[in-house]
Design a protein around this motif. Structure first.
Motif, mmCIF file in Angstrom:
data_model
loop_
_atom_site.group_PDB
_atom_site.id
_atom_site.type_symbol
_atom_site.label_atom_id
_atom_site.label_comp_id
_atom_site.label_asym_id
_atom_site.label_seq_id
_atom_site.Cartn_x
_atom_site.Cartn_y
_atom_site.Cartn_z
ATOM 1 N N PRO A 103 56.920 -46.733 116.591
ATOM 2 C CA PRO A 103 57.494 -48.084 116.730
ATOM 3 C C PRO A 103 57.729 -48.442 118.195
ATOM 4 N N LYS A 104 57.728 -49.721 118.480
ATOM 5 C CA LYS A 104 57.896 -50.196 119.851
ATOM 6 C C LYS A 104 59.242 -49.799 120.439
ATOM 7 N N ASP A 105 60.260 -49.678 119.582
ATOM 8 C CA ASP A 105 61.596 -49.382 120.089
ATOM 9 C C ASP A 105 61.880 -47.887 120.192
ATOM 10 N N PHE A 106 60.860 -47.061 120.001
ATOM 11 C CA PHE A 106 61.044 -45.617 120.145
ATOM 12 C C PHE A 106 61.366 -45.323 121.611
ATOM 13 N N VAL A 107 62.422 -44.562 121.839
ATOM 14 C CA VAL A 107 62.940 -44.340 123.189
ATOM 15 C C VAL A 107 62.253 -43.146 123.854
ATOM 16 N N ILE A 108 61.785 -43.344 125.081
ATOM 17 C CA ILE A 108 61.185 -42.270 125.875
ATOM 18 C C ILE A 108 62.063 -42.050 127.109
ATOM 19 N N PRO A 109 62.965 -41.050 127.062
ATOM 20 C CA PRO A 109 63.903 -40.850 128.172
ATOM 21 C C PRO A 109 63.422 -39.855 129.222
ATOM 22 N N VAL A 110 62.175 -39.400 129.105
ATOM 23 C CA VAL A 110 61.667 -38.339 129.981
ATOM 24 C C VAL A 110 60.648 -38.897 130.979
ATOM 25 N N SER A 111 60.155 -38.040 131.863
ATOM 26 C CA SER A 111 59.182 -38.445 132.869
ATOM 27 C C SER A 111 57.854 -38.840 132.223
ATOM 28 N N ARG A 112 57.014 -39.506 133.001
ATOM 29 C CA ARG A 112 55.707 -39.917 132.499
ATOM 30 C C ARG A 112 54.867 -38.714 132.096
ATOM 31 N N THR A 113 54.913 -37.659 132.904
ATOM 32 C CA THR A 113 54.159 -36.448 132.575
ATOM 33 C C THR A 113 54.608 -35.881 131.239
ATOM 34 N N GLN A 114 55.917 -35.789 131.032
ATOM 35 C CA GLN A 114 56.434 -35.278 129.765
ATOM 36 C C GLN A 114 56.096 -36.213 128.608
ATOM 37 N N MET A 115 56.104 -37.512 128.860
ATOM 38 C CA MET A 115 55.750 -38.473 127.819
ATOM 39 C C MET A 115 54.340 -38.224 127.301
ATOM 40 N N TYR A 116 53.384 -38.068 128.224
ATOM 41 C CA TYR A 116 52.006 -37.825 127.800
ATOM 42 C C TYR A 116 51.892 -36.511 127.038
ATOM 43 N N ARG A 117 52.584 -35.500 127.521
ATOM 44 C CA ARG A 117 52.532 -34.200 126.846
ATOM 45 C C ARG A 117 53.112 -34.308 125.435
ATOM 46 N N GLN A 118 54.195 -35.040 125.304
ATOM 47 C CA GLN A 118 54.851 -35.167 124.006
ATOM 48 C C GLN A 118 54.021 -35.964 123.009
ATOM 49 N N PHE A 119 53.460 -37.084 123.452
ATOM 50 C CA PHE A 119 52.611 -37.859 122.542
ATOM 51 C C PHE A 119 51.330 -37.095 122.226
ATOM 52 N N GLY A 120 50.784 -36.385 123.219
ATOM 53 C CA GLY A 120 49.567 -35.619 122.988
ATOM 54 C C GLY A 120 49.745 -34.493 121.998
ATOM 55 N N ASN A 121 50.969 -33.987 121.879
ATOM 56 C CA ASN A 121 51.273 -32.916 120.926
ATOM 57 C C ASN A 121 51.764 -33.437 119.591
ATOM 58 N N SER A 122 51.926 -34.738 119.470
ATOM 59 C CA SER A 122 52.549 -35.314 118.288
ATOM 60 C C SER A 122 51.542 -35.582 117.169
ATOM 61 N N VAL A 123 52.083 -36.024 116.061
ATOM 62 C CA VAL A 123 51.255 -36.453 114.934
ATOM 63 C C VAL A 123 51.033 -37.955 115.010
ATOM 64 N N ALA A 124 49.992 -38.412 114.333
ATOM 65 C CA ALA A 124 49.789 -39.843 114.154
ATOM 66 C C ALA A 124 50.670 -40.268 112.979
ATOM 67 N N VAL A 125 51.712 -41.006 113.256
ATOM 68 C CA VAL A 125 52.747 -41.283 112.261
ATOM 69 C C VAL A 125 52.205 -41.948 110.986
ATOM 70 N N PRO A 126 51.337 -42.964 111.068
ATOM 71 C CA PRO A 126 50.870 -43.605 109.838
ATOM 72 C C PRO A 126 50.129 -42.667 108.883
ATOM 73 N N VAL A 127 49.416 -41.690 109.418
ATOM 74 C CA VAL A 127 48.710 -40.732 108.558
ATOM 75 C C VAL A 127 49.723 -39.925 107.754
ATOM 76 N N VAL A 128 50.709 -39.385 108.433
ATOM 77 C CA VAL A 128 51.723 -38.568 107.763
ATOM 78 C C VAL A 128 52.530 -39.401 106.779
ATOM 79 N N ARG A 129 52.791 -40.654 107.121
ATOM 80 C CA ARG A 129 53.543 -41.522 106.212
ATOM 81 C C ARG A 129 52.801 -41.708 104.888
#
Length: 315
Positions: A266-292
């Motif tokens: 969602p657009k309002d999902f909060v990213i409180p970390v650095s840009r580098t950490q943001m990319y790492r976190q999204f890159g390790n994440s799941v695609a939410v609609p698939v899991v839903r």
């Protein structure tokens, strides 16, 4: 309707939790060892996940109906005594999923991993995983799904493993198939996003050092989904990266908003970390609609219809 309880292991930033959460659910436990991911998780869910799952005894995990986990995959050793499939998984992080399932015996589980799990060690690792789950009393189903079939503009294939406790007699399970309509990335580009530019020097000396059509560059004409977002995206890799023809230098990295779009957050999902950490976190994440969509099918399989046509979870 009774609330069902689930636990979120190897939780990352909570993509699987987002997918399973509805008004009839309650997440009763989460675990994630990475402190930056814990920070993002806490910012969005109001609770800090427990740390290293290998240090948490299984009897301290709350009772639950569904276990969800995007567990990391390590090779399984062929060395040692073959005392059942559970024994073979010791020393791997999958073993921690297995010991909790064995102790708590939830009705169901969902595990997610990269598609390489099917071929690592010539398929032996996946065979051990599948048989270990069967050995502790579960009927197991699995399928490779691509996020591009579920309404987000990214090619992202992952294997999903669903299990149901044998006494529930769930003798068939249909994974969602999504649809054939592919979302184009140009609908989601955040034009003029500042702070993501790639230097001219990096462009000339590295990204475009060869005229081989790489890396993938997107702009207003890009009516196709992007490549898989990887955890090392911040390293600006020419073979795996997707970059935007935009910004102060004419080329930039994906913005936070674009990362959310291609991962289904969602657009309002909060990213409180650095840009580098943001990319790492999204890159390790799941695609939410698939899991839903998988979660919806699992919930159907775990429900019974009662006299007033309401749906009640099997507990």
């Amino acid at each position: 309707m009774k609330k069902y309880k689930f636990i979120d292991l190897f939780a990352g930033i909570g993509g699987m939790r987002l997918a399973f959460t509805d008004e009839d659910s309650e997440c009763v436990f989460s675990s994630e060892w990475d402190r930056f991911s814990q920070q993002t998780y806490e910012a969005n869910f109001g609770e800090k996940p427990h740390g290293d799952i290998t240090l948490i005894p299984e009897n301290e995990v709350p009772n639950h109906n569904i276990l969800i986990a995007g567990f990391p995959c390590q090779p399984f050793s062929n060395i040692g005594k073959r005392e059942g499939f559970s024994h073979k998984t010791q020393g791997t992080l999958f073993f921690d999923v297995l010991r909790i399932l064995k102790e708590k015996q939830p009705e169901s589980f969902l595990l997610e991993n990269v598609v390489g799990l099917l071929t690592i060690q010539k398929g032996e690792a996946f065979r051990i995983i599948q048989n270990a789950l069967i050995e502790i009393g579960y009927t197991v189903y699995y399928k490779v799904l691509d996020s591009v079939d579920f309404g987000i503009p990214q090619n992202r294939k992952r294997i999903y493993i669903v299990g149901f406790r044998n006494d529930l007699k769930v003798n068939s399970f249909e994974f969602p198939s999504g649809n054939s309509l592919k979302e184009p990335i140009n609908k989601y580009i955040e034009w003029g996003a500042a702070g993501y530019s790639i230097t001219k020097k990096t462009q000339e000396n590295y990204l475009f050092k060869k005229d081989d059509g790489r890396p993938q560059i997107i702009d207003e004409t890009s009516e196709f989904p992007v490549k898989t977002l990887v955890a090392s995206y911040h390293k600006i890799q020419r073979l795996t990266g997707t970059f935007v023809r935009d910004g102060e230098t004419g080329l930039r990295l994906l913005s936070e908003k674009e990362c959310k779009s291609i991962m289904g957050y969602p657009k309002d999902f909060v990213i409180p970390v650095s840009r580098t950490q943001m990319y790492r976190q999204f890159g390790n994440s799941v695609a939410v609609p698939v899991v839903r969509e998988i979660a919806k099918e699992m919930k159907k399989s775990l429900c019974i219809e009662i006299n007033d046509n309401q749906i009640e979870f099997v507990i």
